[in-house]
Design a protein around this motif. Sequence first.
Motif, short mmCIF file in Angstrom:
data_model
loop_
_atom_site.label_atom_id
_atom_site.label_comp_id
_atom_site.label_asym_id
_atom_site.label_seq_id
_atom_site.Cartn_x
_atom_site.Cartn_y
_atom_site.Cartn_z
N PRO A 123 0.84 -1.21 0.00
CA PRO A 123 0.00 0.00 0.00
C PRO A 123 0.86 1.25 0.00
O PRO A 123 1.92 1.30 0.63
N ALA A 124 0.42 2.26 -0.72
CA ALA A 124 1.15 3.53 -0.78
C ALA A 124 0.15 4.67 -0.78
O ALA A 124 -0.95 4.56 -1.32
N ARG A 125 0.54 5.79 -0.15
CA ARG A 125 -0.32 6.97 -0.12
C ARG A 125 0.36 8.08 -0.92
O ARG A 125 1.55 8.32 -0.77
N VAL A 126 -0.43 8.73 -1.76
CA VAL A 126 0.06 9.87 -2.50
C VAL A 126 -0.71 11.10 -2.05
O VAL A 126 -1.87 11.00 -1.62
N ARG A 127 -0.07 12.26 -2.16
CA ARG A 127 -0.66 13.49 -1.63
C ARG A 127 -0.50 14.63 -2.62
O ARG A 127 0.58 14.83 -3.19
#
Length: 872
Positions: free
Chosen positions: A151-155
């Motif tokens: 899982p990865a979060r981008v902003r």
Amino acid sequence: MGRVVRKAADAAVTGSLTVLLAAAVTVGASDLARAQGTLNDRLAAGSARNAAKGSGERLLVEAKELVYDNDRNTVSAVGNAELHYGPRTLLADRVRYDRNTGRVFAEGNVRLTDETGAVVTGDRMELTDDFKSGFIDSLRIQQTIEQRGRPARVRFSAPRAERVEGQTTTFEYGTYTACEPCKDHPERPPLWQVKAARIIHNNEERRIYYEDSYLEVAGIPVAYLPYFYSPDPTVRRDTGFLAPHFVSSNVLGYGIGTPFFWNIAPDYDLTVEPTFLSKQGVLGQAEWRQRLANGFYNIRVSGIFQSTPSAFLPGPLGSGDRDFRGSIESAGQFYLAQNWRAGWDVVGVTDKWFLDNYRIRNQSITTDYFREAVSTAFLIGQGDRSWFEARGYYFKGLSTFDWQKQQPIVAPVIDYDKRRDGPDPIGGEVRFQANFQHLTRDATQYTQIPRTGTYLLSPSVNGITFPLYSTCSVFERGQCLVSGLAGDTTRATAQVSWRRTFTDEFGQRWQPFAYLRGDAFFVNPSTTGYQNNEVTNLFSPESNFSGRVMPAVGLEYRYPFVADMGPLGIHTVSPIAQVIARPSETRIGRLPNEDAQSLVFDDTSLFEWDKFSGYDRVEGGVRANLGAEYSITGRNGFYMNAMFGESIALGGVNSFRRGDIANVGRDSGLETTRSDFVSRFQVSPNQNISFITRARFDNATFALKRLESGITAKFAPFLPLETSLIYARYEAQPELGFDRRREGLQASALYNITPNWFVTGSVLFDLSHYLQVREFYASAAQAYFLNPVGTAPTYDRADKFYVSSSGLGFGYRDECTTISLNYLSSPIETASGLRERNRTFLLRIELRTLGEANFRQNLSTTTTADGIATAR
């Protein structure tokens, strides 16, 4: 009445205070009675309004209170307002709906979650009533995606943004990053981010466009890009340029490779990569990948018309004056039925040095101590208790010192294994095994005993001689081995076996077994060309058809004594005895041996029915295998196991005493009536530490013949360190060509300096290298004494802890970035038997969701093992 307030205690507005805002705005505003119209009327009105808009979705709102402003024709949800419209959710301190314009105004801790799961936050939002379009102040978007199984979060963030139809978001003076903000100092810039005058995120195209942008690292601009685009983080494949790679080499010059990926369709794509080299021209590479309904395949081609072929050595040390050089590689696998699959993995090259010269890597190529490409095609079937596999092999030697004429083509190799319950009344398990193998080679491969310097060719470059293709100086038994026979060899083997285990009332375990094996050989040796005729001096190969049959019966006995000693754990002692009766092996030394040359006698093979590693040999004679095993299983995860035993030839011909054409069996520890002793000791104090050692001792003197020992340890959570240490020592095996001992020590470790920073290292010590250097000097000194021409050899005393290979790495990794720098020093076997080193630096940078770049640089070396005349 201009203003109507419905509070949470108002029972007329359903118990949960959930109303349909779309229905509420259709209610007349003249009086409270109409505002409190029935819920059914509101549902009907809301459905009609949404139907008119072409959507069956309804707007659902929850809040502490609803405020109807009839003068301004607005409806407000105040206090923890939560609005749902289909898959989209809007949260805010206050939400106001303007019935005149159809706009929704949200203020205070605004949080919008769309149908993709992306979370948009801001101080203030102005949206359409379906939340698809509008303007957002102090925008922040957080989106969680899956990339490479993680899982990865981008902003995204911007002081002002516009959202259009839920498909396109334009960020004014925006930023993009995949890094988490610092927990202790969230005001600090992330490790990396892209800042741009405009960032346009198009959900329909699934692309992100950057205009007038900078790449910042730790808040410092490091690269300016006036315009570029990248795939949406949710996209795994998208047309565009990939990260370039750079080349620096004395023979290739400076260069840059610019791969372009073309996502033609969801099931196939094409990558084209021209690499521009200042000294050799343009290296072209292309890879086609396609996934079908029942499998996949890929094809990669590489080629170059060289500008300066003379940079490479002439044949047979290099590619010579060849103008065009190239390769083709392909792999595929297809599921033909539920239990059947077929595929291939092949490599073809114009010359053996091309892949290494132009730094083209393939997972089918081994590069540690020798370079070899293995091409194979296969058909595999698997049932509940059965296995079928058919393969073909082509071995391509990629080192200067490999002679392709000695490499076999093996096709086909067929294996079948089937198990089933034994018939009544014998019960147990019946197993059927079959193997078929055919191979062919052009030139017989000889190995001299001892392994001294005799070669077929000795070309010279710049006054330096490079002997190639080892052979024998004397073709006699005891002085020359046949590692591979020229010509055609075909063998078919079938074996049926039975075994059953009984446990009596005293706990004794009895396992009777029996098997019957038959082998058929068809041998057509080649005795012409090259040195093939010399094989007749070593043995008389049985031409045409021959066969052998091996029946056997046996019994294995174990009597485990178990004692539960409370806090000291469970102790088990098991004496083991196995007796196998069978006739003597026939035709020893008159048949080729291709697949049974690796014979290691240790604890793992002590109780094997047949101790040979392949089918070309079959163990015969009456033999007893004796041993004892002791183990402790502790209450707190402690485990210990020890075993000791030996094998005794009781009757018939000892298969290991009479060596075949490759002398397999000799110097194995099994060639005497009573074998060497073998042992194992294993201990694991806990799940983080494991130690195991195996040893073989002379049966008469108890001298150490073979030792392998290793330990692995993880010290977390007390120390962020993982390490392993492996030691091996093998005494000389002169009848196999190893006339001196071999000894080595390998250590590796990974230390996490912090949760993000790490250092890793490994080293392999050749502890017997000094013996090799000494023998090489003695041979050179003797040659100089007999013919004193040139410079007399000098003896350079070698360190007993000779570093054969080593590696050191340092890097950083977190949720958005991976940076690693590695130094590798790997050995290259030279024709003289000594090893030179190939030193390489590897730099890898990955900005997650944005791309990665790799840089590889070889340090200067004077080796000719790669076909290059000058230092790189």
